[in-house]
Design a protein around this motif. Structure first.
Motif, PDB file in Angstrom:
ATOM      1  N   ARG A 280       0.856  -1.175   0.063  1.00  0.00           N
ATOM      2  CA  ARG A 280      -0.014   0.279   0.071  1.00  0.00           C
ATOM      3  C   ARG A 280       0.829   1.319   0.030  1.00  0.00           C
ATOM      4  O   ARG A 280       0.452   2.411  -0.870  1.00  0.00           O
ATOM      5  CB  ARG A 280      -0.948  -0.045   1.197  1.00  0.00           C
ATOM      6  CG  ARG A 280      -0.616   0.080   2.397  1.00  0.00           C
ATOM      7  CD  ARG A 280      -1.455   0.149   3.559  1.00  0.00           C
ATOM      8  NE  ARG A 280      -2.453  -1.011   3.498  1.00  0.00           N
ATOM      9  CZ  ARG A 280      -1.977  -2.324   4.269  1.00  0.00           C
ATOM     10  NH1 ARG A 280      -1.006  -1.975   4.903  1.00  0.00           N
ATOM     11  NH2 ARG A 280      -2.891  -3.406   4.193  1.00  0.00           N
ATOM     12  N   LEU A 281       1.969   1.260   0.837  1.00  0.00           N
ATOM     13  CA  LEU A 281       2.947   2.258   0.737  1.00  0.00           C
ATOM     14  C   LEU A 281       3.584   2.403  -0.562  1.00  0.00           C
ATOM     15  O   LEU A 281       3.814   3.806  -1.129  1.00  0.00           O
ATOM     16  CB  LEU A 281       3.865   2.313   1.849  1.00  0.00           C
ATOM     17  CG  LEU A 281       3.306   2.494   3.265  1.00  0.00           C
ATOM     18  CD1 LEU A 281       4.488   2.318   4.286  1.00  0.00           C
ATOM     19  CD2 LEU A 281       2.548   3.592   3.425  1.00  0.00           C
TER      20      LEU A 281
ATOM     21  N   LEU B  72      -7.089   4.142  -0.984  1.00  0.00           N
ATOM     22  CA  LEU B  72      -6.105   2.993  -1.250  1.00  0.00           C
ATOM     23  C   LEU B  72      -5.782   2.147   0.180  1.00  0.00           C
ATOM     24  O   LEU B  72      -5.703   1.028   0.044  1.00  0.00           O
ATOM     25  CB  LEU B  72      -4.972   3.722  -1.597  1.00  0.00           C
ATOM     26  CG  LEU B  72      -3.550   3.050  -2.274  1.00  0.00           C
ATOM     27  CD1 LEU B  72      -2.743   3.811  -3.208  1.00  0.00           C
ATOM     28  CD2 LEU B  72      -2.723   2.476  -1.001  1.00  0.00           C
ATOM     29  N   PHE B  73      -5.668   2.796   1.351  1.00  0.00           N
ATOM     30  CA  PHE B  73      -5.452   2.383   2.658  1.00  0.00           C
ATOM     31  C   PHE B  73      -6.585   1.201   3.069  1.00  0.00           C
ATOM     32  O   PHE B  73      -6.343   0.380   3.466  1.00  0.00           O
ATOM     33  CB  PHE B  73      -5.384   3.219   3.789  1.00  0.00           C
ATOM     34  CG  PHE B  73      -3.872   3.957   3.628  1.00  0.00           C
ATOM     35  CD1 PHE B  73      -2.773   3.367   2.753  1.00  0.00           C
ATOM     36  CD2 PHE B  73      -3.546   4.726   4.688  1.00  0.00           C
ATOM     37  CE1 PHE B  73      -1.577   4.104   2.626  1.00  0.00           C
ATOM     38  CE2 PHE B  73      -2.247   5.559   4.805  1.00  0.00           C
ATOM     39  CZ  PHE B  73      -1.227   4.934   3.774  1.00  0.00           C
ATOM     40  N   ALA B  74      -7.728   1.510   2.407  1.00  0.00           N
ATOM     41  CA  ALA B  74      -9.003   0.541   2.648  1.00  0.00           C
ATOM     42  C   ALA B  74      -8.871  -0.501   1.764  1.00  0.00           C
ATOM     43  O   ALA B  74      -9.574  -1.219   1.905  1.00  0.00           O
ATOM     44  CB  ALA B  74     -10.203   1.316   2.778  1.00  0.00           C
TER      45      ALA B  74
END
Length: 388
Positions: A8-9, A136-138
């Protein structure tokens, strides 16, 4: 020892304002007198009566313990009262208001409450980057809604493909808008409510700039639209209204179901806002609002200096009705990044390239009205000396 960061990063784009800060720091270290019109951080101080309330509250040992993630009841009541007086909204402070560690925190966490991996989130572009980053984080997928000048920088809901709509869980809006300074009417919000009902969408409205407005226009709340509270949540910030960016305090209002889910996420992630800061925020929301009117007048004067100055130099720029941003077109033949780079190198001025907010922002640049009008006038004179 080497550590590999998460996928994700790896997917994250470079955060826009970090890159701007790095370029500015290099110029300053080289001895350049930089005029920073990039990041929208108010230069005006937090009003004194708010600061004094914090000092008193910080000295109370009762405020030294863990706060509630939901927020003090008195803070939520003050937020509900402010919304009633400003927008005519009838909110239940217990179920329809939650405190935030700044609206950015709530915006970033909102998708965690409702978005599953593979779900689509409708995100405007150009826009504040956190709408996409939270998605994006979800594990969600962002579908971008272009904001273009010919449509008043409002999303064209009718242009969204049916296969995208069928997988969409939520839509983000932000009016008055950052970066374009565009505004929306209650009629537009009413159409959004109808669209959301038709497609079972959650509407998330970022209302950080509703109190920075000019002339005869007063920005509405999304929740003023009929039926909006049934489909939506709205994020408010004290950062820009009361010059409290570093204090990290805001609130969300709306559907009890949406507020409840966001509160559940927060209760598992954060420990709430320092209660002394909440008390200071109560003073801001319920106290004398003259400070807000004074700030608006200062920004109006600055807006006029910039808009008139840029127009005198041949730039195409609209006169914003709200926000403390000016969104202007780059000179012919220049990308937004090239224009911003040349301004910094040859005039010592930091502006934000429009493409940094999303592809449709190409061909524009954003100026933040967060330095005094004399310094803005100097910036116009420096731009005048650059041959485009």
């Amino acid at each position: 020892m080497a550590f590999e960061i998460s996928d994700r990063l790896k997917k994250l784009p470079p955060y826009l304002f970090v890159a701007i800060d790095e370029a500015k720091a290099q110029a300053i270290s080289a001895g350049v007198d930089v005029i920073d019109l990039g990041v929208g951080d108010p230069d005006l101080p937090t009003p004194e009566h708010i600061v004094q309330r914090l000092i008193t509250a910080a000295q109370n040992p009762a405020n030294h313990h863990y706060p509630s993630s939901q927020g003090l009841a008195a803070f939520r009541e003050a937020a509900a009262q402010w919304c009633r007086e400003r927008f005519g909204l009838d909110l239940d402070p217990q179920q329809e208001v939650v405190s935030l560690i700044g609206s950015k925190e709530g915006i970033a966490h909102m998708p965690l409450a409702f978005v599953n991996p593979g779900d689509v989130v409708l995100v405007p572009t150009p826009a504040y980057p956190v709408y996409h980053i939270g998605t994006l984080f979800a594990g969600g997928q962002t579908y971008y809604l272009p904001l273009t000048e010919d449509k008043g920088f409002l999303p064209d809901l009718s242009a969204i493909p049916e296969d995208v709509i069928s997988r969409a869980r939520m839509i983000w809006l932000n009016y008055p808008n950052n970066p374009t300074a565009a505004v929306a009417t209650k009629d537009f919000f009413t159409r959004v409510v109808e669209f959301a009902r038709e497609h079972n969408l959650i509407v998330c409205h970022d209302a950080a700039y509703t109190e920075i407005y000019y002339d005869d226009f007063r920005p509405p709340s999304f929740l003023e639209a009929p039926g909006a509270k049934e489909v939506g949540i709205e994020f408010h910030s004290l950062s820009k209204t009361y010059n409290m960016t570093g204090w990290r305090i805001g609130f969300a209002i709306g559907s009890p179901e949406l507020i409840g889910a966001l509160t559940k996420v927060k209760s598992n992630i954060d420990s709430g806002v320092f209660q002394a800061v909440q008390e200071a925020a109560i003073e801001a929301l319920t106290g004398d609002q003259t400070c807000v009117a004074k700030a608006r007048e200062i920004y109006r004067e600055r807006r006029d200096v910039v808009v008139e100055g840029l127009r005198s130099l041949g730039f195409r720029v609209q006169n914003p009705q709200a926000t403390f941003y000016v969104w202007a077109s780059t000179p012919p033949g220049y990308s937004s990044a090239d224009f911003a780079t040349r301004l910094l190198k040859e005039a010592g001025i930091v502006v934000t390239p429009g493409a940094g907010f999303g592809e449709p922002g190409e061909g524009y640049f954003r100026i933040a009205l967060t330095v005094d009008k004399e310094r803005l006038a100097e910036a116009i004179e420096r731009i005048k000396g650059v041959q485009f």
